[in-house]
Design a protein around this motif. Structure first.
Motif, PDB file in Angstrom:
ATOM      1  N   UNK A 194       0.827  -1.213   0.000  1.00 28.60           N
ATOM      2  CA  UNK A 194       0.000   0.000   0.000  1.00 28.60           C
ATOM      3  C   UNK A 194       0.859   1.259   0.000  1.00 28.60           C
ATOM      4  N   UNK A 195       1.976   1.205   0.725  1.00 29.71           N
ATOM      5  CA  UNK A 195       2.872   2.350   0.783  1.00 29.71           C
ATOM      6  C   UNK A 195       3.620   2.589  -0.521  1.00 29.71           C
ATOM      7  N   UNK A 196       3.761   1.521  -1.328  1.00 27.52           N
ATOM      8  CA  UNK A 196       4.492   1.635  -2.591  1.00 27.52           C
ATOM      9  C   UNK A 196       3.603   2.027  -3.766  1.00 27.52           C
ATOM     10  N   UNK A 197       2.307   1.724  -3.674  1.00 28.37           N
ATOM     11  CA  UNK A 197       1.395   1.982  -4.785  1.00 28.37           C
ATOM     12  C   UNK A 197       1.461   3.440  -5.246  1.00 28.37           C
ATOM     13  N   UNK A 198       1.597   3.605  -6.545  1.00 30.71           N
ATOM     14  CA  UNK A 198       1.616   4.949  -7.116  1.00 30.71           C
ATOM     15  C   UNK A 198       2.973   5.616  -7.130  1.00 30.71           C
ATOM     16  N   UNK A 199       3.970   5.009  -6.492  1.00 30.87           N
ATOM     17  CA  UNK A 199       5.316   5.597  -6.468  1.00 30.87           C
ATOM     18  C   UNK A 199       6.014   5.347  -7.805  1.00 30.87           C
ATOM     19  N   UNK A 200       6.923   6.254  -8.166  1.00 26.36           N
ATOM     20  CA  UNK A 200       7.713   6.146  -9.391  1.00 26.36           C
ATOM     21  C   UNK A 200       9.164   5.859  -9.041  1.00 26.36           C
TER      22      UNK A 200
ATOM     23  N   UNK B 139      11.743   3.005   1.877  1.00 30.33           N
ATOM     24  CA  UNK B 139      12.221   2.308   0.686  1.00 30.33           C
ATOM     25  C   UNK B 139      12.368   3.288  -0.458  1.00 30.33           C
ATOM     26  N   UNK B 140      13.450   3.157  -1.208  1.00 32.88           N
ATOM     27  CA  UNK B 140      13.600   3.909  -2.444  1.00 32.88           C
ATOM     28  C   UNK B 140      13.259   2.979  -3.587  1.00 32.88           C
ATOM     29  N   UNK B 141      12.409   3.436  -4.512  1.00 34.69           N
ATOM     30  CA  UNK B 141      12.019   2.635  -5.663  1.00 34.69           C
ATOM     31  C   UNK B 141      13.140   2.746  -6.697  1.00 34.69           C
ATOM     32  N   UNK B 142      13.782   1.601  -7.004  1.00 34.52           N
ATOM     33  CA  UNK B 142      14.897   1.587  -7.940  1.00 34.52           C
ATOM     34  C   UNK B 142      14.470   1.217  -9.364  1.00 34.52           C
TER      35      UNK B 142
END
Length: 156
Positions: free
Chosen positions: A126-132, A149-152
């Motif tokens: 849920x926390x990651x949804x929509x992140x780029x 978390x950093x999205x790589x």
């Protein structure tokens, strides 16, 4: 309400339904017949257990049929990998431990942590949804701990 599934998830549900109806149902019917042949049903624990198992099986079959009927298959060709979404695979860097992790976000009934598939309804997902790519997700877990978390990378 529709339940979102992958094509693979729908096929697994259909296979399970087929197994329950063609193998388990006849097996329980046979157990009931054998128990009935043993005489007095009022004191026959085998008969009671078989009837209870039959009731549980029929309930499971009914739920599975409902799930299949209300399932909506997610078309992977329509997914956008510019943002984290259901069925995307996301490579992350845990900002606390500096370790990298990779998860695929899947519907609830297809989660398998050993295979790196987490339910889209978990706090992390849920926390990651929509992140780029390049964005940071700050996630508060149910126990109060905070993760960053950093999205790589986002892929299918």
């Amino acid at each position: 309400m529709a339940t979102y599934v992958t094509k693979e998830g729908l096929e697994k549900m259909k296979a399970e339904l087929e197994r329950l109806e063609s193998i388990e149902r006849p097996r329980i019917t046979q157990q009931i017949a054998e128990a009935r042949d043993k005489g007095d049903l009022s004191e026959n624990a085998e008969y009671d257990a078989a009837k209870e198992a039959q009731g549980m099986l029929e309930m499971k079959i009914s739920k599975l049929k409902d799930s299949i009927a209300t399932s909506k298959v997610i078309d992977e060709s329509q997914l956008d990998t510019s943002k984290v979404a259901i069925l995307t695979t996301v490579r992350l860097k845990n900002n606390g431990t500096k370790q990298e992790q990779k998860f695929t976000l899947v519907p609830d009934n297809e989660s398998d942590l050993k295979a790196g598939k987490i339910s889209v309804n978990t706090p992390i997902a849920k926390g990651l949804l929509g992140k780029s790519v390049g964005e940071t997700a700050e996630i508060v877990l149910p126990n109060g701990n905070k993760l960053s978390f950093e999205v790589l990378e986002i892929s299918l």
